[in-house]
Design an enzyme around this catalytic site. Sequence first.
Site, PDB file in Angstrom:
ATOM      1  N   LYS A  75     -13.079  29.297  -4.350  1.00 51.80           N
ATOM      2  CA  LYS A  75     -12.268  30.243  -3.595  1.00 51.80           C
ATOM      3  C   LYS A  75     -12.181  31.572  -4.347  1.00 51.80           C
ATOM      4  O   LYS A  75     -12.193  31.598  -5.579  1.00 51.80           O
ATOM      5  CB  LYS A  75     -10.877  29.634  -3.392  1.00 51.80           C
ATOM      6  CG  LYS A  75      -9.884  30.473  -2.619  1.00 51.80           C
ATOM      7  CD  LYS A  75      -8.556  29.711  -2.526  1.00 51.80           C
ATOM      8  CE  LYS A  75      -7.456  30.545  -1.882  1.00 51.80           C
ATOM      9  NZ  LYS A  75      -6.190  29.780  -1.800  1.00 51.80           N
ATOM     10  N   SER A 151      -4.193  29.496   2.445  1.00 45.58           N
ATOM     11  CA  SER A 151      -5.102  30.573   2.086  1.00 45.58           C
ATOM     12  C   SER A 151      -6.499  30.084   1.691  1.00 45.58           C
ATOM     13  O   SER A 151      -7.405  30.899   1.467  1.00 45.58           O
ATOM     14  CB  SER A 151      -4.519  31.397   0.927  1.00 45.58           C
ATOM     15  OG  SER A 151      -4.310  30.609  -0.224  1.00 45.58           O
ATOM     16  N   SER A 175      -1.437  25.958   0.793  1.00 39.79           N
ATOM     17  CA  SER A 175      -2.748  26.581   0.999  1.00 39.79           C
ATOM     18  C   SER A 175      -3.943  25.661   0.852  1.00 39.79           C
ATOM     19  O   SER A 175      -5.061  26.067   1.154  1.00 39.79           O
ATOM     20  CB  SER A 175      -2.916  27.772   0.044  1.00 39.79           C
ATOM     21  OG  SER A 175      -2.048  28.809   0.408  1.00 39.79           O
TER      22      SER A 175
END
Length: 481
Positions: A75, A151, A175
């Site tokens: 990520k 996220s 997230s």
Amino acid sequence: MNLDDYSRFDAVGLAELVRRKEVTPEELLRVAVEAIHRVNPAINAVIDTRDTQAHEALKQGLPDGPFRGVPFLIKDIGVHAAGVPTDLGSRLTQGTVFPYDSALMARYRRAGLVLLGRTNAPEFGNNATTEPLLHGPTRNPWDVGRSPGGSSGGSAAAVAAGIVPVAHGNDGGGSLRIPASLCGVFGLKPTRGRNSLGPNSGDFICGMGIEHVLSRTVRDSAAVLDATQGPEAGDPYFAPPPRRPYLEEVGRTPGRLRIALMTASPMGGPVSPQCIEAARLAARLCEELGHDVTEDAPAHDGLLLHEAVTTVWSATIASLVAMASHYSGREAEPDSLEATTWAVVRHGQALTATDLQRALGVFNFVSRKVGLFFEKYDVLLSPTVAAPPFPLGLLDANAPRTAREWYDHAFGHCPFTALFNVTGQPAMSVPLHWSAEGLPIGVQFAGRYADEATLFQLAGQLEQARPWAQRRPPVHVTRPA
């Protein structure tokens, strides 16, 4: 190996093929790059492909770790790799490069994972969807007009679409679990301190921020946690070590568990009947597996906790943006930040140390009450989110809002997850339900502090009873582009 063969195996399975010399790391890398080219234009999950560096890593020789040769994505927030940009989803920090691996990245490499690129993330992770202005929206492989969650939405979408079997993510309020629910994959948030945040952080978001992965299978999540868990020198705290490898827990029976079922939003807002139905069906399945299920919920003031979370997140974002501005040499201002980020920064700057300490006092009070609740129950079952996958644009981070309005709006769609970032307990979203429209709806299970073992045991039971790994979204590497 072709894409169909590649997508049939999880990370543990691919690593076993490499060990048996039935496939080479070079072949896996070739197919993974092909997978990106095939589906990423439709979903925008991968924002940076590093195949040249990956080939160089193979030439230099891979460690003989449990995932030797398996392609991997990180990520764009949290973990960083030496020489690889870390944008944090923001124009303010675009192109930031660290000359060293973070501690967790080093452990991924030692496990034999091959870094192939970065996945999309919202600006500073401050959203429950993945639609940054910098890189554009990531689209849900089950319906490209809908959000993959956030996220860690880029990683969840990449795993769901078959690009890689496992990808890095993190979780400061849901997230990992939110995108796991919306993309139909497995997402576990480990116990606070289970994975190191070093060396750049010791305690991120006042203990709320946790690192791990999204995966198609339970055993992949367990095996990766085996490879990464444990402290680094200088960590401010760490979770008690497990009694045995987590991979061994996946096939082990948890015994007769006492499970509480909660379906009402702790914030008092609406919850979709489909999400409630998913939780109730999961409860029924747990009863069929021999567990005791009782409708109950921890007694705490959800709105007071939400206010404290708003304070902590605002203070964290304001501090993070100030540091990012210093290191990037760019001014933090409305032209370099999305509108809600700027509003949160201004709110965070106006907070006092007393405000933050008051919020942490609420965290402590709630954690004590929830801890007592888990003396009565082994697991708490709830919806993961308050609604099925929602349309892109619903959580527009560039729309003008105050910080409080923004967090009310964003957390209103995921009111069940942040509690366990506050308490530090492990919690997972399990892809047990699909809506009538064919959209995934995850179910959350939370366990006692440091008791990932019970969650992996239960998840293994659920996966065996309702297999999900071979379900294919419309956008998938095995389907025509």
